[in-house]
Design a protein around this motif. Sequence first.
Motif, short mmCIF file in Angstrom:
data_model
loop_
_atom_site.label_atom_id
_atom_site.label_comp_id
_atom_site.label_asym_id
_atom_site.label_seq_id
_atom_site.Cartn_x
_atom_site.Cartn_y
_atom_site.Cartn_z
N PRO A 158 0.81 -1.23 0.00
CA PRO A 158 0.00 0.00 0.00
C PRO A 158 0.84 1.28 0.00
O PRO A 158 0.30 2.36 -0.27
CB PRO A 158 -0.80 -0.10 1.31
CG PRO A 158 -0.73 -1.53 1.72
CD PRO A 158 0.58 -2.04 1.22
N TRP A 159 2.12 1.16 0.30
CA TRP A 159 3.00 2.33 0.45
C TRP A 159 3.98 2.48 -0.71
O TRP A 159 4.83 3.40 -0.68
CB TRP A 159 3.80 2.22 1.75
CG TRP A 159 2.97 2.24 2.99
CD1 TRP A 159 2.52 1.16 3.70
CD2 TRP A 159 2.49 3.40 3.70
NE1 TRP A 159 1.79 1.56 4.80
CE2 TRP A 159 1.77 2.94 4.82
CE3 TRP A 159 2.62 4.78 3.50
CZ2 TRP A 159 1.17 3.80 5.74
CZ3 TRP A 159 2.03 5.64 4.41
CH2 TRP A 159 1.30 5.15 5.50
N LEU A 160 3.92 1.62 -1.70
CA LEU A 160 4.98 1.60 -2.71
C LEU A 160 5.07 2.90 -3.50
O LEU A 160 6.15 3.23 -4.02
CB LEU A 160 4.80 0.41 -3.65
CG LEU A 160 5.06 -0.98 -3.03
CD1 LEU A 160 4.99 -2.06 -4.09
CD2 LEU A 160 6.39 -1.03 -2.29
N ASP A 161 3.98 3.66 -3.57
CA ASP A 161 4.07 4.94 -4.29
C ASP A 161 4.86 5.98 -3.50
O ASP A 161 5.20 7.04 -4.03
CB ASP A 161 2.66 5.48 -4.61
CG ASP A 161 1.83 5.75 -3.36
OD1 ASP A 161 2.03 5.05 -2.34
OD2 ASP A 161 1.01 6.68 -3.39
N ARG A 162 5.17 5.67 -2.23
CA ARG A 162 5.95 6.57 -1.39
C ARG A 162 7.37 6.05 -1.17
O ARG A 162 8.13 6.62 -0.39
CB ARG A 162 5.27 6.77 -0.03
CG ARG A 162 3.79 7.14 -0.10
CD ARG A 162 3.54 8.46 -0.84
NE ARG A 162 4.22 9.59 -0.20
CZ ARG A 162 3.73 10.29 0.81
NH1 ARG A 162 2.54 9.98 1.34
NH2 ARG A 162 4.40 11.31 1.31
N ILE A 163 7.71 4.94 -1.81
CA ILE A 163 9.03 4.32 -1.68
C ILE A 163 9.71 4.36 -3.04
O ILE A 163 9.14 3.95 -4.04
CB ILE A 163 8.91 2.87 -1.16
CG1 ILE A 163 8.34 2.86 0.27
CG2 ILE A 163 10.26 2.15 -1.20
CD1 ILE A 163 7.98 1.48 0.78
N ALA A 164 10.95 4.88 -3.08
CA ALA A 164 11.64 5.06 -4.35
C ALA A 164 12.36 3.79 -4.81
O ALA A 164 12.48 3.53 -6.01
CB ALA A 164 12.65 6.21 -4.25
N ALA A 165 12.88 3.03 -3.85
CA ALA A 165 13.76 1.92 -4.21
C ALA A 165 13.76 0.88 -3.10
O ALA A 165 13.35 1.15 -1.97
CB ALA A 165 15.19 2.42 -4.44
N VAL A 166 14.25 -0.31 -3.44
CA VAL A 166 14.59 -1.30 -2.42
C VAL A 166 16.10 -1.45 -2.39
O VAL A 166 16.79 -1.21 -3.39
CB VAL A 166 13.91 -2.67 -2.65
CG1 VAL A 166 12.40 -2.55 -2.58
CG2 VAL A 166 14.36 -3.30 -3.95
N GLY A 167 16.60 -1.87 -1.21
CA GLY A 167 18.03 -2.06 -1.03
C GLY A 167 18.30 -3.35 -0.29
O GLY A 167 17.39 -4.10 0.06
N LEU A 168 19.59 -3.59 -0.04
CA LEU A 168 20.03 -4.82 0.61
C LEU A 168 21.16 -4.45 1.55
O LEU A 168 22.19 -3.93 1.12
CB LEU A 168 20.52 -5.81 -0.45
CG LEU A 168 20.84 -7.23 -0.01
CD1 LEU A 168 19.61 -7.93 0.55
CD2 LEU A 168 21.41 -8.03 -1.19
N ASP A 169 20.96 -4.69 2.88
CA ASP A 169 22.00 -4.32 3.83
C ASP A 169 22.13 -5.39 4.92
O ASP A 169 21.63 -6.49 4.76
CB ASP A 169 21.75 -2.92 4.41
CG ASP A 169 20.44 -2.81 5.20
OD1 ASP A 169 19.82 -3.85 5.52
OD2 ASP A 169 20.03 -1.68 5.51
N SER A 170 22.83 -5.08 5.99
CA SER A 170 23.16 -5.98 7.09
C SER A 170 24.38 -6.84 6.72
O SER A 170 25.14 -6.49 5.82
CB SER A 170 21.96 -6.84 7.50
OG SER A 170 22.24 -7.55 8.70
N SER A 171 24.55 -7.97 7.41
CA SER A 171 25.79 -8.77 7.31
C SER A 171 26.03 -9.24 5.88
O SER A 171 25.25 -10.02 5.34
CB SER A 171 25.67 -10.00 8.22
OG SER A 171 25.11 -9.64 9.47
N GLU A 172 27.15 -8.78 5.28
CA GLU A 172 27.36 -9.07 3.87
C GLU A 172 27.98 -10.45 3.63
O GLU A 172 27.50 -11.22 2.79
CB GLU A 172 28.26 -7.99 3.24
CG GLU A 172 28.38 -8.15 1.73
CD GLU A 172 29.27 -7.12 1.06
OE1 GLU A 172 29.35 -7.14 -0.18
OE2 GLU A 172 29.91 -6.31 1.77
N VAL A 173 29.06 -10.76 4.35
CA VAL A 173 29.78 -12.01 4.09
C VAL A 173 28.89 -13.22 4.38
O VAL A 173 28.25 -13.30 5.43
CB VAL A 173 31.07 -12.07 4.94
CG1 VAL A 173 31.76 -13.42 4.77
CG2 VAL A 173 32.01 -10.94 4.55
N GLY A 174 28.82 -14.12 3.41
CA GLY A 174 27.98 -15.31 3.56
C GLY A 174 26.55 -15.12 3.10
O GLY A 174 25.76 -16.08 3.12
#
Length: 335
Positions: A158-174
């Motif tokens: 319901p909020w996607l018109d207010r969100i520009a992008a998705v991202g990926l974060d937190s623990s990278e290795v593995g």
Amino acid sequence: MTDLDSFITGLPKAELHLHIEGSLEPELMFALAERNGVAIPFASVEDVRAAYAFSNLQDFLDIYYAGASVLQTEADFHDLALAYFDRAAADGVLHAEIMFDPQTHTDRGIAFDTVMRGLLSGMAAAQTKHGMTSALIMSFLRHLTEDAAFETLAVAEPWLDRIAAVGLDSSEVGHPPAKFARVFAAAREKGLKLVAHAGEEGPPEYVYEALDLLQVDRIDHGNRAMEDRALVERLAGTGMTLTVCPLSNLKLCVVSDLVDHPLDRMLAQGLKATINSDDPAYFGGYVADNYRAVAQARGLSRKDLATLARNSFSGSFLPPSAVAAHLAAIDAYMA
């Protein structure tokens, strides 16, 4: 304030890599803990600051998630966002694309809608108060499953018109980008832009995966791409924006000293690098602090700094007319 300090502060700039939960200053953490009756594992603001001696990304994340527990209500998220925007405005930031981690909150029973309403009201207040524009990037926590990311995408519908992008974060290795290929494809089909942390602690292969499997519009960090000449040439040739975070790199031991930071080499090799603060409450500086620190450590010229600022607008998700206006403002500032 030195001439360089005032030049950096006045330079029009955008910030493209900022985790809003990572702008939670110890003073606000304590105020919200008291407001909400939340117990935190620190006796004082000084205790929190003493805990900020990390040796790696996971040490930081453990404290980051403990701090986020004080965020409970719409007002908390509003206050968090506006406190960041106040600091950013003082640093000459005219546009900010802020990341938020909904799973950090929904997994402890905070409604997605509560997070969104609070952040959006803080963004609106920043536009009224400072004339600053902003956009939201919804980040998936990569140490969780892709199914959990799909669930978050569904809740966000319901909020996607207010969100520009998705991202990926937190623990990278593995947790390689490949793990999230299908959910990123689903987000792309919904019209969202795509960004991902890659090549901070993870190897150059993770940058390739972010490009080829996730088909990202922007790479967050990307430092370790410098280890692969063909990858550097590809990133430079396509004009891929890298959202580099010097003080974060130092604090998390990605570099042992800012004297060794690759930012000027990135520019020299044609990479579209930008300067950002990542998690400024934890890493010892907001965006102008990052400009100053790396400028002094690497001897960056005013022309280099202006290039970095230009990259921050041309690498943003602003419409072309707004980008052009900001680039013209930098030209006028340099003149």
